[in-house]
Each structure stands twice: as C-alpha cells, then as structure tokens.
Design a protein around this motif. Structure first.
Motif, short mmCIF file in Angstrom:
data_model
loop_
_atom_site.label_atom_id
_atom_site.label_comp_id
_atom_site.label_asym_id
_atom_site.label_seq_id
_atom_site.Cartn_x
_atom_site.Cartn_y
_atom_site.Cartn_z
N MET A 72 -34.25 -6.05 12.57
CA MET A 72 -34.31 -7.62 12.85
C MET A 72 -34.24 -7.95 14.26
SD MET A 72 -31.54 -8.56 9.61
CE MET A 72 -31.61 -10.24 9.82
N GLN A 73 -33.43 -7.14 15.03
CA GLN A 73 -33.19 -7.56 16.48
C GLN A 73 -34.44 -7.07 17.27
OE1 GLN A 73 -30.68 -9.47 17.88
NE2 GLN A 73 -32.20 -9.32 19.71
N GLN A 74 -34.86 -5.93 16.88
CA GLN A 74 -36.22 -5.68 17.56
C GLN A 74 -37.51 -6.62 17.35
OE1 GLN A 74 -36.66 -1.62 15.83
NE2 GLN A 74 -35.03 -0.54 16.87
N PHE A 75 -37.36 -7.09 16.20
CA PHE A 75 -38.42 -8.00 15.79
C PHE A 75 -38.23 -9.19 16.48
CE2 PHE A 75 -40.30 -11.52 13.57
CZ PHE A 75 -41.63 -10.92 12.93
N TRP A 76 -36.89 -9.82 16.75
CA TRP A 76 -36.69 -10.73 17.44
C TRP A 76 -37.13 -10.63 18.90
CZ3 TRP A 76 -34.72 -15.82 16.70
CH2 TRP A 76 -34.50 -16.48 17.84
N GLY A 125 -40.84 -11.92 9.12
CA GLY A 125 -39.55 -11.92 9.72
C GLY A 125 -38.57 -12.03 8.58
N MET A 126 -37.96 -12.95 8.94
CA MET A 126 -36.34 -13.10 8.03
C MET A 126 -36.81 -12.98 6.74
SD MET A 126 -33.46 -12.94 8.83
CE MET A 126 -31.50 -13.66 8.11
N GLN A 127 -37.90 -13.59 6.06
CA GLN A 127 -38.15 -13.51 4.62
C GLN A 127 -38.29 -12.11 4.15
OE1 GLN A 127 -41.46 -16.06 3.20
NE2 GLN A 127 -40.69 -17.94 4.60
N SER A 128 -38.99 -11.26 4.96
CA SER A 128 -38.92 -9.88 4.67
C SER A 128 -37.85 -8.94 4.72
CB SER A 128 -40.10 -9.21 5.37
OG SER A 128 -39.74 -9.04 6.71
N PHE A 129 -36.85 -9.53 5.71
CA PHE A 129 -35.84 -8.85 6.02
C PHE A 129 -34.80 -8.80 4.82
CE2 PHE A 129 -36.76 -9.55 10.64
CZ PHE A 129 -37.57 -8.50 10.76
#
Length: 471
Positions: free
Chosen positions: A460-464, A437-441
């Motif tokens: 990011m939003q799609q992943f969330w 998630g955020m680490q990769s973003f």
C-alpha cells in the motif's frame, strides 16, 4: 384570527422604508408593495424570518447569469431505482420551471462512473455531472477539469450553513459545486427482527461480536456485506480507523500529510480488529452489489448492515412501506479507545459540478448555471428525497416537517458527531482510493483476513509513493 393579525403586523414592518435585520449591522431597503394576498401568504410562513428566507431561496432563479429554454446535458451516477427516479424528477421539474430547457441525461453505473471519472472529465463530458465534495472535488478542480461557479454560489450561498459552504470550496478558494444531499453511515437493522429474537443494541465491541455470534446461531447472516464494486469495504476501514486511531490520524493517513505512512503499526491494528468480524459476513460477498446486500436485510436474511442511509432507498424501491417502517440504525459501537468520545462517522455530501471540457458548455452555460441554482433549492432537494429517502437535503429551506423518524434520527446522529469525514474515496486522492489502489488492497485483506498485514501495508505504501504529486 391569529394569522390575520400576524399578517398585518408583518406587513406594517415591511411597508417601512427600511428594516434592520438582527445580527446584521446594516439596514435593508424595502419597497415591496404588498397586496392583501401577499400579507396572507406571509402569515402562512409564521414569521418574518421565514418569509425572508423563502424570498431569499427563490430570488436566485431570476439571476442574470442564467438562461431559460435551450438545452444542456447531465452525467449521472445515480443508477439504483430510487436515486435514478429522483434525478429524473429533478430534470422534469427543471424543464417546467426553466422555460422548457431540454436536459440530455446520461446515466452510468455508479461504480463504473467513479472508476472512469478521470478519463470522462478529460474527454467529452456532459455540461454538469454528479460527484462528491471533499478531496475528490478539489482534486479535479486542481486538475482544471471543473468550472468554477462563484457567481452561482454567490446567488445561493444564503441557503446553506457554513459547513456546507466550506465543502464546495477548492484549494484556490473558488466554489466548484452545489451540495444537494448527505447521509450518515451507521449499522442498519430491522426492528421486527431484533424484537423477534430479543436482540439488544450493542454499544461496545465485545457486545457487538457477541450479537454477531448469536445471530449466526439463529440462522441469520450477522452482517450483510457486499463488495463487488470495491468501495463498500472502505466504510468499515474508515470507522475502525477513526474509532481506534482518531480523526487526525485518519485524515493524515488518507492524504499522506505530516509524514503519515500506511506501514504504521496502528494500521495493522485496524486490520487485526477488523478480522474479528469478517467470519460473520455474507457468503460470496465478492460478487454482491450493495443493493443485493440491502436485499438480504430487507428479506430478513441478514441481521445488520454497515452502510449509508441510502440503504433505505432499496427498502423504498421494494414498494413495501411496511418494510421501510421497520428499518432503523444504531451508531457503530465503541471499540474501547480514547477516540470513542469523538463519535466520528462518515457523512458524505453529494454535489453537482460543472465540467470544464464539455464540447457544448459554451453554448449551454446559462442553462447549466440555471440548473445549478435550481438544485440548490430545498424544494428541489425534497423532490429527490421523496424518491431516495436516504439522501437528506442540504438546503436550509428544505421542508423538514415531511421527514419520517428515520431521517430525523439521521440528522441527529450527524449533529452529535464531534468529527465527520466524507468517506475514504472522497477524503483520499482518487488514484489511490480506486480500483487499482485501496479497493484492491482491501479485497486482498478480506480474502485472507487472518494473515499478517505487514506485507500488504508495504504494498500500500509503495503504491502511494509511486503516485505523481498532486497539483
């Protein structure tokens, strides 16, 4: 002598049948049978309040919920030299204090421990494990992967402030952890390097960028940056988002509350602001651990480093007290928003928790609870702090007289912050904050910081949105 008179005065009060405590509308029955040695010991505390606090901090060790001898197991992410040595020191001290309890210690690389924690807790974890307070603690409590420890907390809560007490409560109101240390994030530097180049502490964003440019022209790496493990970059996002958009926006963004979305233009502004300083980062930062970033500061290769107080652990492990004495920090500079006044910062709290699925927990539960009570004591936490000076003890009875100027300054900066967050990977859900998630973003952003962030924000939003609902 003055001490003797104080001892007699205190003893006369304690020999009474009861004692009315200030701010408490009840009397405390007493039958202490004090000896002369006791009286002199009380005098050494300097006051009745200090003596009672000391009594309270040690009474938990005789709790009926604990057991001596036997064995237990501990899973730890403390792998850097300082915290690893501190953990071993605690284990050794506990064995001595608890009737020879044998502790099997399993130490796993910090990044690996974080990224595999769900599988670990669902498998065959140790009886106790090191972890974080905040959302990440509550997340695993909600999932039924942690054992509530209300009985332990009831025995030790008198040694903690209300703030620390709230940090260990789950969404169901039960206690799930014992807090042992905390550390603020700030910008660290060497006093001798600043003095040699006549650098001034920047208090606003423009001065900060100007200092970076000057350091680069002087042959220094302006900002040590190391993101091999993915989580260090989250500290920069946290502080910029807090200062630019405020605490409430930040918390809502990280938890998805109140309809807050990652596609918000305010998030784009954070990335744009961040892109103004990425040119000053360490070369090849993608392959550097935080310890290697700290070494750049230690060796006077880098001028500054945004990190937690635990950077001092790397200075201490170098074996040079002279280098450690040169370490200092300043608060992140103002960015020119109305939220600068909040002086918000990350000050994560580390905790110990009891697992739920440990195959040995039923047999070792008494020893595990004894260990949890043991780590709640200020003396235990100071033992750890001596090896890892970046970990400030949380217990109220910790001996703060031993703190050097750096630790006292860290305590002060936290006390002056109007808003305090735990850190991205503790304030957000772990399946969003982690490697997928955020680490990769953030790695994608830093790889091309000048790119329009819109597409990244949509990802990011799609992943969330793809994540399952939290329990």
């Amino acid at each position: 002598m003055g001490d003797s008179r104080e001892a007699k005065r205190v003893a006369n009060r304690l020999q009474a049948r009861s004692l009315t405590l200030p701010f408490v509308d009840q009397e405390l029955a007493l039958d202490l049978g004090l000896t002369r040695r006791d009286m002199l010991k009380i005098a050494g505390y300097g006051s009745l309040a200090a003596f009672l606090a000391a009594c309270g901090s040690t009474s938990a060790s005789s709790s009926s919920i604990t057991a001596t001898g036997g064995k237990m197991s501990l899973g730890s992410y403390n792998t850097d030299p300082g915290s690893k040595a501190g953990t071993q020191a605690i284990v050794d001290a506990f064995k001595t204090a608890n009737g020879g309890t044998n502790v099997t210690l399993n130490v796993v690389d910090h990044g690996t421990f974080q990224n595999t924690i769900t599988n670990y807790l669902q498998g065959t974890p140790q009886d106790i494990f090191t972890w974080f307070s905040g959302h990440r603690m509550r997340f695993f409590a909600d999932k039924g992967l942690a054992t509530p420890i209300d009985d332990v907390w009831d025995a030790v809560k008198g040694n903690y402030t209300a703030g620390f007490a709230s940090s260990v409560k789950g969404n169901d109101g039960h206690a799930y952890a014992v807090p042992t240390d905390y550390y603020p994030w700030a910008i660290f530097y060497r006093k001798d390097v600043f003095a040699a180049h006549n650098y001034s502490i920047p208090t606003n964003w423009d001065d900060f960028k100007a200092l970076c440019a000057k350091m680069k022209s002087d042959g220094l790496i302006p900002i040590a940056f190391a993101d091999k493990d993915g989580w260090p970059a989250q500290g920069t996002f946290d502080i910029l988002n807090l200062r630019m958009n405020g605490y409430d926006f930040h918390v809502n963004l990280l938890t998805g509350q109140n309809g807050q979305k990652w596609t918000d233009p305010k998030v784009a502004n954070v990335f744009k602001k961040w892109s103004e300083i990425t040119q000053y980062y360490s070369p090849a930062f993608k392959g550097l651990t935080w310890e290697q970033g700290a070494d750049q500061l230690l060796k006077k290769q880098a001028g500054m480093y945004l990190l937690g107080l635990f950077v001092s652990d790397e200075f201490k492990s170098s074996g040079s007290q002279a280098d450690l004495d040169q370490l200092d920090f300043f608060a992140f500079p103002d960015v020119g928003s109305s939220y600068d006044a909040e002086k918000a910062l990350d000050a994560p709290i580390d905790v110990f928790m009891v697992s739920k699925k440990s195959p040995t927990l039923s047999a070792n539960l008494g020893q595990a609870k004894a260990f949890m009570e043991f780590v709640s004591k200020g003396s235990t936490q100071v033992t750890f702090w001596k090896s890892a000076p970046g970990a400030i003890p949380t217990a109220s009875d910790a001996d703060t007289s031993q703190y050097p100027a750096l630790t006292k300054k860290a305590v002060d900066i936290v006390s002056k912050a109007q808003k305090i967050t735990q850190y991205f990977d503790r304030d957000s859900r772990p399946d969003f904050a982690g490697a997928n998630g955020m680490q990769s973003f953030l790695k994608k952003f830093i790889a091309n910081p000048q790119a329009n962030p819109t597409a990244l924000q949509q990802t990011m939003q799609q992943f969330w949105d793809s994540l399952p609902a939290e329990k």
